[in-house]
Motif scaffolding. Structure first.
Motif, PDB file in Angstrom:
ATOM      1  N   TYR A  13     -18.231  84.867  43.267  1.00  0.00           N
ATOM      2  CA  TYR A  13     -16.912  85.309  43.680  1.00  0.00           C
ATOM      3  C   TYR A  13     -15.932  84.208  43.312  1.00  0.00           C
ATOM      4  O   TYR A  13     -16.315  83.066  43.059  1.00  0.00           O
ATOM      5  N   TYR A  65     -17.238  80.669  43.955  1.00  0.00           N
ATOM      6  CA  TYR A  65     -18.280  80.548  44.976  1.00  0.00           C
ATOM      7  C   TYR A  65     -19.528  81.315  44.545  1.00  0.00           C
ATOM      8  O   TYR A  65     -19.449  82.467  44.117  1.00  0.00           O
ATOM      9  N   THR A  83     -22.989  83.116  45.689  1.00  0.00           N
ATOM     10  CA  THR A  83     -23.550  83.775  46.854  1.00  0.00           C
ATOM     11  C   THR A  83     -24.981  84.204  46.568  1.00  0.00           C
ATOM     12  O   THR A  83     -25.314  84.564  45.437  1.00  0.00           O
ATOM     13  N   TRP A 108     -23.555  81.250  51.169  1.00  0.00           N
ATOM     14  CA  TRP A 108     -22.484  80.888  50.250  1.00  0.00           C
ATOM     15  C   TRP A 108     -22.549  79.397  49.935  1.00  0.00           C
ATOM     16  O   TRP A 108     -22.877  78.571  50.798  1.00  0.00           O
TER      17      TRP A 108
END
Length: 122
Positions: free
Chosen positions: A37, A94, A96, A112
């Motif tokens: 993300y 980020y 995940t 995360w």
């Protein structure tokens, strides 16, 4: 407990390339999906790319044809190759990981990373 650590961000000129990597480690029974993300200034966090265990890959429309996600399942690692970068790609990326942990195989937990900065200059 599972740890997710990203690396590979940095500063690049528009049109350039970067590759991000992310490794998950810890009490992992199975990783069911890994992805990326990003959070750009003034915008909501958005999905960039995700790959599930059956090989299904989803990309944000804005990165299709430019970004490529790949996984090394043996190493619990996911990569994001970013080509033809644009200033709009700037943000914190980020990683995940959707994990089934060894101490409870009946559920999935989403972990995360702390993020890595990508800055694309015009």
């Amino acid at each position: 407990q599972v740890h997710v650590v990203e690396s590979g961000g940095g500063l690049v000129q528009a049109g350039g390339s970067l590759e991000l990597s992310c490794e998950a480690s810890g009490s992992i029974f199975r990783i069911n999906a890994m992805g990326w993300y990003r959070h750009a200034p003034g915008k909501q966090r958005e999905l960039v790319a995700v790959q599930t265990n059956d090989g299904t890959i989803n990309y944000a429309d804005s990165v299709k044809g430019r970004f490529t996600i790949s996984r090394d399942n043996a190493e619990n690692t996911v990569y994001l190759r970013m080509n033809s970068l644009k200033p709009d790609d700037t943000g914190v990326y980020y990683c995940t990981s959707v994990v089934t942990e060894t101490n409870d195989v009946s559920r999935e937990v989403v972990y995360w990373g702390s993020g890595t900065q990508v800055t694309v200059s015009s």
